[in-house]
Design a protein around this motif. Structure first.
Motif, PDB file in Angstrom:
ATOM      1  N   SER A 405       0.833  -1.214   0.000  1.00 43.88           N
ATOM      2  CA  SER A 405       0.000   0.000   0.000  1.00 43.88           C
ATOM      3  C   SER A 405       0.863   1.258   0.000  1.00 43.88           C
ATOM      4  O   SER A 405       0.568   2.222  -0.713  1.00 43.88           O
ATOM      5  N   ASN A 415      -6.704   5.438  -5.614  1.00 44.49           N
ATOM      6  CA  ASN A 415      -7.198   4.965  -4.314  1.00 44.49           C
ATOM      7  C   ASN A 415      -7.843   3.592  -4.426  1.00 44.49           C
ATOM      8  O   ASN A 415      -7.789   2.791  -3.485  1.00 44.49           O
ATOM      9  N   LYS A 416      -8.453   3.291  -5.564  1.00 49.37           N
ATOM     10  CA  LYS A 416      -9.086   1.983  -5.747  1.00 49.37           C
ATOM     11  C   LYS A 416      -8.036   0.873  -5.778  1.00 49.37           C
ATOM     12  O   LYS A 416      -8.235  -0.204  -5.209  1.00 49.37           O
ATOM     13  N   ASN A 419      -6.703   0.423  -2.215  1.00 46.32           N
ATOM     14  CA  ASN A 419      -7.650  -0.324  -1.385  1.00 46.32           C
ATOM     15  C   ASN A 419      -7.640  -1.808  -1.726  1.00 46.32           C
ATOM     16  O   ASN A 419      -7.726  -2.663  -0.835  1.00 46.32           O
ATOM     17  N   ALA A 423      -6.792  -4.715   0.930  1.00 50.50           N
ATOM     18  CA  ALA A 423      -7.935  -5.547   1.326  1.00 50.50           C
ATOM     19  C   ALA A 423      -7.855  -6.973   0.806  1.00 50.50           C
ATOM     20  O   ALA A 423      -8.774  -7.759   1.063  1.00 50.50           O
ATOM     21  N   PRO A 430     -13.032  -3.873   1.679  1.00 49.35           N
ATOM     22  CA  PRO A 430     -12.940  -3.445   0.272  1.00 49.35           C
ATOM     23  C   PRO A 430     -14.000  -2.398  -0.042  1.00 49.35           C
ATOM     24  O   PRO A 430     -15.133  -2.497   0.419  1.00 49.35           O
ATOM     25  N   THR A 431     -13.615  -1.406  -0.813  1.00 50.08           N
ATOM     26  CA  THR A 431     -14.549  -0.336  -1.185  1.00 50.08           C
ATOM     27  C   THR A 431     -15.071  -0.479  -2.606  1.00 50.08           C
ATOM     28  O   THR A 431     -15.956   0.267  -2.997  1.00 50.08           O
ATOM     29  N   ALA A 435     -11.920  -4.856  -5.925  1.00 47.84           N
ATOM     30  CA  ALA A 435     -11.073  -5.290  -4.808  1.00 47.84           C
ATOM     31  C   ALA A 435     -11.491  -6.668  -4.308  1.00 47.84           C
ATOM     32  O   ALA A 435     -10.643  -7.505  -3.966  1.00 47.84           O
TER      33      ALA A 435
END
Length: 538
Positions: A405, A415-416, A419, A423, A430-431, A435
């Motif tokens: 990270s 950012n994806k 994440n 994750a 996870p967003t 992910a």
């Protein structure tokens, strides 16, 4: 005389001519004056005639205008009388209409007054009835209060009698009753949840199996099991002495230049390279092979060869990173990330090559994203970089997830992607769906039979720990770890665990395994409840 005569004649003629001219001029003047007076006379006559005509016409026009004014005056009077008559008729008609409307309004008002009078009478009657009902209700309320007091007294007496009979206080009875209700409610809810989850699992499992099977069929990555130490073959055992050198200077030079321990033992024609950094170990292996092939082994040559191999290794690492990027179809990665990808070629995890594992995860995640209609590029990018932290975990403190990270943040990944890296082992939530797909692809790649290996001792210890964790719950009779530790089957005692509680037991076991056990991939927990009735015929 003659001259005088001519002179007199000339003078006489000249005088006659002058006289004639004077007469002519006088005649002309007289004629002009006479013409002027004649003209004046004629003009006066004409003027008098014209004045008479003008006076005549003017009088005629005045007479005509007078007659026309009289006629217009008569017409105006007639029109005024007609308009007056018309306005009078309209006024009378409007007056009649308004009078009719006023009469109608008066009738309506009279009717409304009658209806209001009737309503007033009915309201008066209703008010009287309501007053009567209110009095009756007050009387009944007083009776109800008296009855309620009697009931409360009897209820208190009954509670005291029940407490004496049951030997329980009111609070204890409430607690017991609430516990029973909670147990029954929990049981009912568990049954409903189990049915709902089972239906959802059946549908989701079927769809997931279809997607995963399609992705796995289209992605067949090679799994090469690597070892943690490197072995260099020697042409003869005499080479060992040359590698050691006088007073061990050659072996010290090799170890100092490469940072790898050189193990020379009694094993025939073999030298073992041991070190935690796979890149350094590979540099040492290639350097030894070049030195052995060249035959010139001394500290200066060793340092020169190691430096040359290190440069070649850097170029090969960069080439490997670019190859991975092109193979997956991802572009625009930072040059430092490309180098770190290339370093994964010499990194293994549970015997699985991390470089090939990352490529496979990227392809699996991309295929699943394509089947689901998601962002294929994002899924591939996150899958390729999900284990990037393993390229530096031997050099820096922290887990490969945290390091990965940090690397993604440092080189400005989205950012994806960050994440998805954080994750993929469940450390954070996870967003994005991509992910989740990366985590699933990582589990598929790691859990596939033959993808990873571990030592026999660690393998047995892990399975024993798995069975021990599963058997530590109440109501568990037996438990078995199967499929190389990827599944644990738990048999429960039917008299202690019912069908609804098996679902909660499976969840509790899975949570405890996640919390206390380290394992590759994922572990399936199956809780089995079976009731048997046996009898013998004699």
């Amino acid at each position: 005389m003659g001259i005088n005569f001519l002179s007199n004649l000339f003078l006489a003629n000249t005088m006659n001519l002058g006289l004639a001219i004077g007469l002519i001029i006088g005649g002309v003047i007289v004629a002009l004056v006479g013409g002027f007076f004649v003209g004046m006379f004629i003009n006066n006559k004409r003027t008098e005639k014209r004045l008479g005509d003008v006076q005549t016409r003017t009088k005629k026009m005045i007479d005509d205008a007078t007659n026309e004014c009289v006629a217009l005056k008569k017409e105006a009077k007639l029109e005024a009388k007609e308009q007056e008559l018309q306005l009078r008729n309209e006024f009378e008609r409007e007056s009649r209409e308004k009078k009719s409307e006023l009469q109608k309004l008066e009738q309506r008002l009279l009717q409304r007054e009658d209806s209001l009078d009737k309503k007033e009478e009915s309201l008066t009657k209703k008010n009287d009835a309501l007053d009567q009902q209110k009095k009756e209700l007050l009387n009944k309320e007083a009776e109800v209060k008296k009855t309620q007091e009697k009931i409360n007294n009897q209820h208190e007496l009954m509670i005291k009698e029940l407490e004496k009979v049951s030997q329980l206080t009111k609070e204890e009875a409430k607690q017991l009753l609430s516990n029973e209700i909670l147990d029954e409610t929990r049981h009912d809810v568990a049954l409903q949840v189990r049915n709902i989850e089972q239906t959802a699992k059946d549908e989701a499992t079927q769809e997931a199996k279809k997607i995963i099977s399609l992705a796995v069929q289209r992605c067949a990555a090679d799994h090469a099991s690597e070892i943690t130490v490197s072995v260099v073959q020697l042409p003869s055992d005499d080479m060992k002495a040359r590698l050691i050198g006088r007073e061990g200077r050659n072996i010290r030079a090799i170890e100092n230049a490469t940072g790898i321990e050189l193990i020379i033992d009694d094993t025939p024609e073999v030298v073992i390279l041991s070190g935690f950094d796979p890149v350094r170990r590979e540099i040492a292996r290639l350097s030894l092979e070049k030195l052995i092939s060249d035959g010139r082994i001394h500290p200066a040559r060793i340092e020169e060869t190691v430096e040359k191999v290190r440069k070649e290794m850097d170029a090969e690492i960069k080439s490997a990173g670019e190859s991975a990027m092109f193979e997956v179809g991802i572009f625009g990665l930072h040059p430092e990330i490309i180098k770190l990808l290339g370093r994964l070629k010499y990194r293994t995890s549970y015997g699985q090559n991390v470089y090939k594992h990352s490529i496979e995860v990227a392809q699996l995640a991309g295929l699943m994203a394509s089947e689901l209609g998601l962002d294929v590029t994002l899924a591939k990018r996150a899958g390729l970089l999900h284990d990037i932290g393993k390229a530096v975990d031997h050099e820096q403190e922290g887990t490969h997830i945290q390091l990965g990270s940090d690397i993604a943040k440092k080189y400005r990944e989205s950012n994806k992607v960050i994440n998805a890296i954080a994750a993929h082992h469940g450390d954070v939530e996870p967003t994005t769906i991509e992910a989740v797909l990366v985590a699933a692809a990582d589990a598929i790649s790691g859990a596939r039979p033959g993808a990873r290996r571990e030592t026999g001792t660690n393998y047995v210890k892990r399975l024993e720990k798995l069975e021990e964790l599963a058997g530590s719950f109440r109501g568990v009779d037996k438990c078995y770890a199967i499929q190389a530790g990827r599944e644990v089957r738990v048999m429960v005692k039917p008299e202690q665990i019912d069908d609804a509680q098996t679902m909660f037991l499976a969840k509790d076991i899975a949570k405890k395994i996640e919390k206390e056990l380290e394992y590759p991939g994922q572990i399936k927990v199956n809780v089995i409840r079976e009731f048997r009735a046996s009898e013998f015929a004699k």
